[in-house]
Design a protein around this motif. Structure first.
Motif, PDB file in Angstrom:
ATOM      1  N   SER A 283      12.934  29.298   0.224  1.00 20.64           N
ATOM      2  CA  SER A 283      12.279  30.273  -0.640  1.00 20.64           C
ATOM      3  C   SER A 283      12.234  31.619   0.050  1.00 20.64           C
ATOM      4  O   SER A 283      11.908  31.718   1.237  1.00 20.64           O
TER       5      SER A 283
ATOM      6  N   MET B 188      17.753  21.136  -2.032  1.00 20.36           N
ATOM      7  CA  MET B 188      16.321  20.913  -1.829  1.00 20.36           C
ATOM      8  C   MET B 188      15.526  22.216  -1.947  1.00 20.36           C
ATOM      9  O   MET B 188      14.429  22.219  -2.516  1.00 20.36           O
TER      10      MET B 188
ATOM     11  N   GLU C 255      12.538  22.577  -4.596  1.00 16.21           N
ATOM     12  CA  GLU C 255      11.188  22.858  -4.099  1.00 16.21           C
ATOM     13  C   GLU C 255      10.668  24.201  -4.601  1.00 16.21           C
ATOM     14  O   GLU C 255       9.492  24.352  -4.892  1.00 16.21           O
ATOM     15  N   SER C 256      11.531  25.183  -4.717  1.00 15.11           N
ATOM     16  CA  SER C 256      11.111  26.502  -5.171  1.00 15.11           C
ATOM     17  C   SER C 256      10.629  26.492  -6.613  1.00 15.11           C
ATOM     18  O   SER C 256       9.790  27.286  -6.996  1.00 15.11           O
TER      19      SER C 256
ATOM     20  N   GLY D 119       9.095  23.962  -7.846  1.00 11.70           N
ATOM     21  CA  GLY D 119       7.909  23.120  -7.900  1.00 11.70           C
ATOM     22  C   GLY D 119       8.161  21.752  -8.494  1.00 11.70           C
ATOM     23  O   GLY D 119       7.249  21.108  -8.987  1.00 11.70           O
TER      24      GLY D 119
ATOM     25  N   GLU E  77       9.760  17.688  -8.271  1.00 11.54           N
ATOM     26  CA  GLU E  77       9.842  16.602  -7.279  1.00 11.54           C
ATOM     27  C   GLU E  77      11.249  16.107  -7.147  1.00 11.54           C
ATOM     28  O   GLU E  77      12.020  16.110  -8.022  1.00 11.54           O
TER      29      GLU E  77
END
Length: 139
Positions: free
Chosen positions: A54, A130, A134-135, A137, A139
């Motif tokens: 990020s 990933m 992840e950025s 939000g 799973e």
């Protein structure tokens, strides 16, 4: 009499395009390979490598978020220059595609016969996927 607040000139470039060229930035947040960095005006000069992750920059009350791949960041004289192998605005990230890329990279990494270069490339694909997931939000 109000004092003019010092700003950063921020440039982000990928092999495909110049993503950002803005002389009115308050802070740049970089996923450094040794840890996250928050760059403010008057920061000491530095040069660092980046990991996929990020990335954001701040202008007043606005925070602009991106996901970047590996790259380099240089800070000099209130200027931040970032060269990234890839970058996407958070709004451009396709989570379904990122999940497919993650699964494909994990399958490649399960192969015990990978050469060193193939292993590094598969790891890089996994890290990028990933970071995208992840950025957003997910799973």
């Amino acid at each position: 009499m109000a004092e003019d607040k010092q700003k950063l000139h921020f440039t982000l470039v990928t092999p495909e395009r110049e993503m950002v060229n803005d002389a009115d930035v308050d802070q740049v947040n970089i996923p450094g390979s040794e840890g996250d960095l928050g760059i403010l005006p008057l920061h000491a000069p530095l040069f660092t490598t980046m990991r996929p992750g990020s990335f954001s920059y701040e202008k007043g009350d606005e925070i602009i978020s991106l996901v970047v791949g590996h790259g380099y960041a240089e800070v000099t004289d209130d200027r931040v220059t970032v060269l990234a192998e890839s970058a996407e605005y958070l709004s451009e990230v396709d989570v379904a595609r990122a999940k497919e890329a993650k699964a494909k990279a994990e399958a490649e990494l399960a192969n015990p016969d990978l050469a060193e270069a193939e292993l590094r490339e598969a790891q890089n694909k996994l890290f990028r996927a990933m970071a995208r997931i992840e950025s957003k939000g997910s799973e």
